[in-house]
Write a protein that holds these residues in place. Structure first.
Motif, PDB file in Angstrom:
ATOM      1  N   GLN A 226      52.432  56.647  28.299  1.00  0.00           N
ATOM      2  CA  GLN A 226      51.157  56.712  26.945  1.00  0.00           C
ATOM      3  C   GLN A 226      51.494  54.821  26.356  1.00  0.00           C
ATOM      4  O   GLN A 226      49.868  54.674  26.790  1.00  0.00           O
ATOM      5  CB  GLN A 226      51.359  57.630  25.896  1.00  0.00           C
ATOM      6  CG  GLN A 226      51.492  58.887  26.503  1.00  0.00           C
ATOM      7  CD  GLN A 226      52.045  60.006  25.186  1.00  0.00           C
ATOM      8  OE1 GLN A 226      52.392  59.050  24.016  1.00  0.00           O
ATOM      9  NE2 GLN A 226      50.705  60.949  25.761  1.00  0.00           N
ATOM     10  N   TYR A 227      52.092  54.451  26.363  1.00  0.00           N
ATOM     11  CA  TYR A 227      51.840  52.624  26.227  1.00  0.00           C
ATOM     12  C   TYR A 227      51.747  51.964  26.981  1.00  0.00           C
ATOM     13  O   TYR A 227      51.278  51.082  26.974  1.00  0.00           O
ATOM     14  CB  TYR A 227      53.430  52.361  25.411  1.00  0.00           C
ATOM     15  CG  TYR A 227      53.301  50.776  24.856  1.00  0.00           C
ATOM     16  CD1 TYR A 227      52.840  50.810  23.574  1.00  0.00           C
ATOM     17  CD2 TYR A 227      54.649  50.291  25.774  1.00  0.00           C
ATOM     18  CE1 TYR A 227      52.653  49.121  23.847  1.00  0.00           C
ATOM     19  CE2 TYR A 227      54.410  49.094  25.023  1.00  0.00           C
ATOM     20  CZ  TYR A 227      53.933  48.339  23.853  1.00  0.00           C
ATOM     21  OH  TYR A 227      53.693  46.771  24.001  1.00  0.00           O
ATOM     22  N   GLU A 229      49.108  52.834  29.685  1.00  0.00           N
ATOM     23  CA  GLU A 229      48.283  53.809  29.953  1.00  0.00           C
ATOM     24  C   GLU A 229      47.459  52.303  28.425  1.00  0.00           C
ATOM     25  O   GLU A 229      46.443  51.781  29.057  1.00  0.00           O
ATOM     26  CB  GLU A 229      48.401  54.293  30.240  1.00  0.00           C
ATOM     27  CG  GLU A 229      49.306  55.475  31.512  1.00  0.00           C
ATOM     28  CD  GLU A 229      48.625  57.222  31.406  1.00  0.00           C
ATOM     29  OE1 GLU A 229      48.432  57.379  30.216  1.00  0.00           O
ATOM     30  OE2 GLU A 229      49.113  58.126  31.655  1.00  0.00           O
ATOM     31  N   LYS A 230      47.796  53.063  27.510  1.00  0.00           N
ATOM     32  CA  LYS A 230      46.907  52.575  26.111  1.00  0.00           C
ATOM     33  C   LYS A 230      47.064  51.485  25.706  1.00  0.00           C
ATOM     34  O   LYS A 230      46.467  50.534  25.024  1.00  0.00           O
ATOM     35  CB  LYS A 230      46.695  53.501  25.558  1.00  0.00           C
ATOM     36  CG  LYS A 230      46.536  55.197  25.755  1.00  0.00           C
ATOM     37  CD  LYS A 230      45.989  56.152  24.488  1.00  0.00           C
ATOM     38  CE  LYS A 230      47.971  56.621  23.617  1.00  0.00           C
ATOM     39  NZ  LYS A 230      48.182  57.171  22.539  1.00  0.00           N
ATOM     40  N   ASP A 234      49.290  55.886  18.985  1.00  0.00           N
ATOM     41  CA  ASP A 234      48.350  56.019  17.481  1.00  0.00           C
ATOM     42  C   ASP A 234      49.281  56.493  16.715  1.00  0.00           C
ATOM     43  O   ASP A 234      50.706  57.031  16.570  1.00  0.00           O
ATOM     44  CB  ASP A 234      47.926  57.687  18.273  1.00  0.00           C
ATOM     45  CG  ASP A 234      47.936  58.752  17.943  1.00  0.00           C
ATOM     46  OD1 ASP A 234      49.212  59.048  18.104  1.00  0.00           O
ATOM     47  OD2 ASP A 234      47.702  59.312  18.970  1.00  0.00           O
TER      48      ASP A 234
END
Length: 709
Positions: A226-227, A229-230, A234
């Motif tokens: 996720q890190y 990708e984004k 959050d």
């Protein structure tokens, strides 16, 4: 009181050096949660945590104290611990049952004496850890220096979660990197104002936030994806990554505090609620045979006792953690070690000296009960279906010792009972009733530990006692063969006493050749309870001494070996051969040959180059490199023989052989020259000859006591 499920109970232990602010922080946490309406202070002697008289007198914690707070639908059990090494047993037991360690660092002094010792046990039990830099409102506060020292001592897992904006006397603002918010506190502390991060702090805050995100992401593959990708995580994802990292011991988040001025404690409590692991998140406890014990409220009932305390006018308080199932008043549980069944009459949540009744405690919670008869620290209480005993706390062995006696001899029996009771509360204080030395010996963690025990005896139990030097259990032996004879003759009207014995004594060693000078009719090898052997040869031929008198001769020799001719110490490793003698048809009897054997042994012993032996311990001293010179000097000045050196995690480890007569003084000296940074371990090794001058001195002292007697 509300019952919380296992996910909403957090158990924390406050750790740190003396004066780092643990008690003040616990008081502030209770105040923030509304458990107390006014904060007490150590100076005013009115805190919830430090409530014992000795703590009032000393101005710091001596006991670990259990408390609780209720914060945003979570229950936080808090154990405040002492900061001095002498009370390490209280610290270890608390670490053992808590799920998160909060290690306080004084911003004025950084990583202080004792912090590294405490960390050894946190690391041993792999407890998730939060670092709280306290006293940022003081003149000498230095957050950067404290952080650097923490990383040197604890490694790169130290992770900045917050940093101060204006440390020093005007401290009132913290930048929080998880929420990317600045908290500014009112003059008297309490609830802060949430503000945007100032422009002049944006670059620093963004840099540290990114480091925090990377640290959180690297502990979980999903979060890492996720890190990537984004380019960010959050807040919820960050919390999850931090929790995983804490459980793996790869993230130690750093928080900022002024516990005295109630700044930062609420944010810390919120992090404990939302991120710090609960008991259900931790690896399962195990029994002594390795069986896993999940933290499951639906499992069989089981509690583990980590502390017992004898309270005046109350009786025995037993503190425990519920490992499985639910505990309710009226339950009967089995104690295999105590070989008994105990009934739980009442359940409490403790807040210092105050106790709050509860209806039940679920798996993962901490509580206490009263008046269990046979259940002590390290015991497990469980129902019949539970698989066994929880793995006990491994307490450190003692480091110093002293002899103790009651000033009034009529109190001797009472003193024994009281010391047994104190040992029940504090397993690191060992009590030895030494028949050989004819002393009661206290073994403790340091001089202060022993002095606090003396204070308790005199002030709580109203017994006047005195400390004396603990004697050394020397041994005596010989270095060469010798011959001697003794005739015991006594006539006082009627039947007299007569016995004459000729003996040869030799140093005994394993595998020594058989006796050649005299024919050996039979041999008896006697392992001695104090170590070593006596080998007794019967070499009598021609009926010079009747065989029925040989046991009496042996008995006389054994009695003398229990009070050696040189210093009155036990004698070991000798071969005695009885090769001749005389007897009288009327006057010879057992007592005559017992005395003759004893005196012949004494005379032969003095001719056989007697040697005094002293107990020697294998010592391991661990200290920083720059202190090695001082450590080596102290060891060598106290008759230690250096046997090796090694390195371990940036420290030097010196191995040595040290006489027990020097150990107590050596421990105090090394603690002094290393400012408490040296770690010592010692184990009995063997007996070794004392230097000639020491033997001469001790022998002369013994002769003087014999003359007086």
């Amino acid at each position: 009181m509300k019952t919380y499920d296992e996910k909403h109970v957090k158990n924390i232990v406050l750790l740190g050096a003396a004066k780092s602010g643990k008690t003040t922080l616990s008081e502030t946490m209770l105040f923030e949660a509304g458990i107390v309406s006014k904060r007490g202070t150590v100076e005013e002697k009115n805190t919830v945590s430090d409530y014992h008289e000795i703590e009032y007198e000393r101005g710091n914690s001596v006991y670990a104290t259990s408390m609780h707070t209720e914060w945003r639908d979570y229950k936080i059990n808090v154990i405040d611990t002492p900061g001095l090494e002498d009370f390490i047993g209280e610290v270890i037991a608390s670490i053992r049952v808590c799920d998160t360690a909060v290690l306080l660092l004084n911003a004025q002094y950084g990583v202080e004496i004792g912090t590294e010792l405490i960390w050894d046990y946190v690391d041993k039990y792999r407890k998730p850890t939060i670092l709280a830099v306290n006293q940022l409102d003081t003149e000498q506060a230095n957050f950067t220096k404290t952080l650097e020292e923490a990383r040197q001592a604890l490694g790169n897992a130290v992770t900045i979660m917050q940093y101060p904006v204006n440390q020093g006397p005007g401290f009132n603002a913290i930048i929080d990197l998880l929420k990317m918010t600045m908290y500014r506190f009112p003059k008297n502390g309490g609830k802060p104002e949430k503000l945007p991060i100032p422009d002049n702090e944006q670059e620093q805050a963004s840099k540290l936030h990114n480091e925090l995100v990377e640290k959180a992401a690297e502990n979980d593959d999903t979060l890492m994806e996720q890190y990537f990708e984004k380019g960010n995580l959050d807040e919820d994802e960050l919390r999850e990554g931090l929790k995983i990292g804490m459980l793996k011991h790869q993230i130690f988040p750093v928080f900022c505090l002024s516990a005295k001025n109630d700044m930062g404690s609420g944010r810390l409590m919120g992090f404990i609620d939302n991120v710090a692991p609960s008991a259900i998140d931790m690896p399962a406890e195990t029994t002594e045979d390795g069986t896993a014990v999940p933290c499951d409220p639906a499992g069989p009932a089981c509690l583990f006792v980590f502390k017992t305390l004898q309270e005046p006018h109350v009786g025995r308080l037993t503190f425990f953690k519920v490992m499985s199932g639910e505990i309710k008043p009226g339950m009967e549980l089995i104690n295999e070690k105590g070989n008994t069944t105990e009934r739980i009459s009442q359940l409490f949540i403790a807040d210092g000296k105050n106790r709050n009744n509860v209806d039940k405690l679920r798996a993962g919670d901490i509580g206490c009960t009263l008046k269990l008869k046979n259940t002590l620290t390290n015991h497990t209480l469980c129902d019949k279906s539970f698989p066994g005993q929880i793995t006990p706390i491994d307490f450190p062995g003692p480091k110093v010792r002293v002899a103790i006696e009651a000033k009034n001899k009529a109190d001797d029996e009472k003193l024994s009972e009281v010391l047994a009771e104190i040992h029940m509360e504090d397993p690191t204080l060992e009590v030895e009733f030494n028949r050989e030395l004819k002393q009661v010996i206290l073994h403790g963690q340091g001089d202060l530990h022993l002095l606090v025990t003396k204070w308790r005896l005199e002030n709580i139990y109203k017994m006047q006692v005195e400390f004396l030097p603990a004697k050394i259990p020397y041994r005596e032996t010989i270095q060469k063969p010798a011959l001697a004879s003794y005739r015991h003759k006594k006539q006082s009207g009627g039947a007299g006493q007569f016995g004459e014995v000729y003996i040869k004594i030799e140093p005994w060693f394993e595998g020594m050749p058989p006796l050649k000078e005299y024919p050996v009719r039979d041999t008896e090898e006697i392992p001695l309870s104090w170590g070593g052997k006596l080998v007794f040869n019967n070499c009598i031929v021609g009926g010079a001494i009747d065989a029925r008198f040989l046991p009496s001769i042996l008995k006389g020799i054994m009695e003398k070996m229990q009070e050696g001719p040189l210093t009155g110490s036990y004698v070991r490793d000798i071969r005695v051969s009885v090769y001749d003698g005389k007897m009288h048809p009327v006057d010879s009897n057992d007592i005559s040959f017992k005395i003759a054997g004893m005196m012949a042994f004494r005379d032969a012993f003095h001719q056989a180059a007697p040697q005094l032996l002293e107990p020697v311990f294998e010592l391991e001293a661990t200290a920083p490199d720059f202190m090695m010179g001082d450590v080596m000097s102290e060891l060598q000045s106290r008759r230690s023989i250096i046997t090796g050196m090694d390195t371990l995690n940036g420290y030097q480890v010196i191995k040595a052989r040290t006489p027990q007569a020097e150990l107590d003084k050596l421990f105090a000296a090394l603690r002094n020259v290393t400012q408490g940074k040296a770690k010592l371990r010692s184990n009995f090794a063997d007996y070794a000859p004392v230097p000639p001058e020491v033997q001469k001195k001790l022998s002369e002292e013994y002769r003087k006591t014999e003359t007086v007697a």
